[in-house]
Design a protein around this motif. Structure first.
Motif, PDB file in Angstrom:
ATOM      1  N   LYS A  98       0.835  -1.205   0.000  1.00 18.78           N
ATOM      2  CA  LYS A  98       0.000   0.000   0.000  1.00 18.78           C
ATOM      3  C   LYS A  98       0.872   1.258   0.000  1.00 18.78           C
ATOM      4  N   ASP A  99       1.900   1.277   0.860  1.00 16.25           N
ATOM      5  CA  ASP A  99       2.793   2.432   0.928  1.00 16.25           C
ATOM      6  C   ASP A  99       3.537   2.641  -0.392  1.00 16.25           C
ATOM      7  N   ALA A 100       4.016   1.547  -0.975  1.00 15.40           N
ATOM      8  CA  ALA A 100       4.747   1.651  -2.242  1.00 15.40           C
ATOM      9  C   ALA A 100       3.830   2.178  -3.348  1.00 15.40           C
ATOM     10  N   PHE A 101       2.597   1.679  -3.390  1.00 18.15           N
ATOM     11  CA  PHE A 101       1.663   2.165  -4.410  1.00 18.15           C
ATOM     12  C   PHE A 101       1.261   3.610  -4.133  1.00 18.15           C
ATOM     13  N   ASP A 102       1.146   3.973  -2.882  1.00 16.68           N
ATOM     14  CA  ASP A 102       0.838   5.372  -2.557  1.00 16.68           C
ATOM     15  C   ASP A 102       1.943   6.300  -3.057  1.00 16.68           C
ATOM     16  N   ARG A 103       3.197   5.869  -2.930  1.00 17.60           N
ATOM     17  CA  ARG A 103       4.326   6.698  -3.369  1.00 17.60           C
ATOM     18  C   ARG A 103       4.419   6.779  -4.894  1.00 17.60           C
ATOM     19  N   GLN A 104       4.088   5.676  -5.569  1.00 19.30           N
ATOM     20  CA  GLN A 104       4.257   5.611  -7.027  1.00 19.30           C
ATOM     21  C   GLN A 104       2.941   5.741  -7.796  1.00 19.30           C
ATOM     22  N   GLY A 105       1.841   5.854  -7.085  1.00 24.36           N
ATOM     23  CA  GLY A 105       0.516   5.804  -7.707  1.00 24.36           C
ATOM     24  C   GLY A 105       0.286   6.792  -8.826  1.00 24.36           C
ATOM     25  N   TYR A 106       0.612   8.065  -8.600  1.00 21.27           N
ATOM     26  CA  TYR A 106       0.358   9.069  -9.641  1.00 21.27           C
ATOM     27  C   TYR A 106       1.224   8.825 -10.877  1.00 21.27           C
ATOM     28  N   ARG A 107       2.444   8.398 -10.651  1.00 20.00           N
ATOM     29  CA  ARG A 107       3.332   8.092 -11.784  1.00 20.00           C
ATOM     30  C   ARG A 107       2.762   6.924 -12.601  1.00 20.00           C
ATOM     31  N   ILE A 108       2.320   5.877 -11.901  1.00 19.12           N
ATOM     32  CA  ILE A 108       1.758   4.712 -12.594  1.00 19.12           C
ATOM     33  C   ILE A 108       0.466   5.087 -13.316  1.00 19.12           C
ATOM     34  N   LEU A 109      -0.373   5.873 -12.655  1.00 20.54           N
ATOM     35  CA  LEU A 109      -1.612   6.333 -13.304  1.00 20.54           C
ATOM     36  C   LEU A 109      -1.301   7.077 -14.605  1.00 20.54           C
ATOM     37  N   LEU A 111       1.419   6.760 -16.491  1.00 22.44           N
ATOM     38  CA  LEU A 111       1.932   5.800 -17.475  1.00 22.44           C
ATOM     39  C   LEU A 111       0.783   5.038 -18.137  1.00 22.44           C
ATOM     40  N   VAL A 112      -0.179   4.629 -17.325  1.00 20.28           N
ATOM     41  CA  VAL A 112      -1.340   3.902 -17.857  1.00 20.28           C
ATOM     42  C   VAL A 112      -2.151   4.818 -18.774  1.00 20.28           C
ATOM     43  N   ARG A 113      -2.400   6.043 -18.323  1.00 17.80           N
ATOM     44  CA  ARG A 113      -3.167   6.994 -19.131  1.00 17.80           C
ATOM     45  C   ARG A 113      -2.508   7.217 -20.478  1.00 17.80           C
ATOM     46  N   ALA A 114      -1.182   7.256 -20.501  1.00 19.91           N
ATOM     47  CA  ALA A 114      -0.440   7.475 -21.742  1.00 19.91           C
ATOM     48  C   ALA A 114      -0.320   6.196 -22.577  1.00 19.91           C
ATOM     49  N   GLY A 115      -0.813   5.084 -22.049  1.00 17.49           N
ATOM     50  CA  GLY A 115      -0.777   3.820 -22.785  1.00 17.49           C
ATOM     51  C   GLY A 115       0.592   3.170 -22.826  1.00 17.49           C
ATOM     52  N   PHE A 152      -6.994  -2.079 -21.721  1.00 15.24           N
ATOM     53  CA  PHE A 152      -5.820  -2.088 -20.853  1.00 15.24           C
ATOM     54  C   PHE A 152      -5.940  -1.000 -19.791  1.00 15.24           C
ATOM     55  N   LYS A 153      -6.293   0.199 -20.218  1.00 19.34           N
ATOM     56  CA  LYS A 153      -6.429   1.315 -19.283  1.00 19.34           C
ATOM     57  C   LYS A 153      -7.520   1.045 -18.253  1.00 19.34           C
ATOM     58  N   ILE A 154      -8.639   0.533 -18.708  1.00 17.43           N
ATOM     59  CA  ILE A 154      -9.741   0.226 -17.794  1.00 17.43           C
ATOM     60  C   ILE A 154      -9.316  -0.824 -16.775  1.00 17.43           C
ATOM     61  N   PHE A 155      -8.618  -1.863 -17.236  1.00 18.53           N
ATOM     62  CA  PHE A 155      -8.156  -2.911 -16.324  1.00 18.53           C
ATOM     63  C   PHE A 155      -7.229  -2.339 -15.257  1.00 18.53           C
ATOM     64  N   LEU A 156      -6.249  -1.561 -15.696  1.00 15.22           N
ATOM     65  CA  LEU A 156      -5.275  -1.030 -14.743  1.00 15.22           C
ATOM     66  C   LEU A 156      -5.893   0.010 -13.823  1.00 15.22           C
ATOM     67  N   PHE A 157      -6.781   0.842 -14.354  1.00 13.38           N
ATOM     68  CA  PHE A 157      -7.454   1.820 -13.498  1.00 13.38           C
ATOM     69  C   PHE A 157      -8.320   1.102 -12.464  1.00 13.38           C
ATOM     70  N   SER A 158      -8.921  -0.010 -12.835  1.00 10.41           N
ATOM     71  CA  SER A 158      -9.716  -0.790 -11.881  1.00 10.41           C
ATOM     72  C   SER A 158      -8.834  -1.309 -10.758  1.00 10.41           C
TER      73      SER A 158
END
Length: 174
Positions: A98-109, A111-115, A152-158
């Motif tokens: 949870k902490d790791a995803f909290d730190r990297q979440g916006y970056r990953i979001l 990356l996913v948004r950009a495909g 892909f985006k929908i899956f990862l955003f879910s």
């Protein structure tokens, strides 16, 4: 060879359900069993079709196999989306993840948004490896190229909505 495959067991089960419906004597467990059997059969078929698609990739029939595989893969898209969300909720209970995803979440979001599948996969995999946790096999499924960029985006955003959400929801307790 263009013949239809008979499925006597499936047909018999469907007939049993029809009779229950006509008689007004419905048994939920029978309906659930048919549903589970059909899903299991669909997964087996999709796995075989994936292998056939890979085998036929550079042959004349390859494009037909690819289209059929994409169609079959789309059957389970909504199930995969819900499963990924549940996985996200479940993983949120692991404080290190949870902490790791909290730190990297916006970056990953982003990356996913950009495909950027490869970069998003790498970022998420790095979190699991550094936390010494197993990467969920269903999450691997979301990265397969058979799915469109939109799916892909929908899956990862879910998935990310589950692990990054702040408030507790009913779905977490299920």
């Amino acid at each position: 060879m263009n013949t239809s495959i008979e499925q006597p067991m499936v047909e018999q089960l469907i007939e049993k359900l029809k009779i229950q419906l006509i008689d007004g004597n419905l048994n939920y467990d029978d309906f659930r069993k048919v549903y589970d059997d059909l899903r299991r059969l669909q997964r087996k078929f999709q796995n075989l079709l994936q292998l056939a698609t890979e085998d036929q990739r550079r042959r004349k029939e390859g494009e037909k196999f690819q289209r059929l595989y994409q169609h079959v893969a789309g059957w389970k898209a909504s199930d995969l989306m819900e499963s990924l969300k549940r996985i996200g909720f479940a993983l949120k209970k692991d404080s290190a993840l949870k902490d790791a995803f909290d730190r990297q979440g916006y970056r990953i979001l982003e990356l996913v948004r950009a495909g950027k599948r490869d970069e998003a996969f790498h970022a998420i995999l790095r979190i699991f490896v550094s936390s010494k946790k197993q990467f969920p096999s269903l999450l691997v499924e979301a990265f397969k190229p058979v799915y469109s960029d939109e799916l892909f985006k929908i899956f990862l955003f879910s998935f990310l909505s589950g692990i990054l959400s702040k408030e507790e929801t009913e779905q977490e307790t299920q």
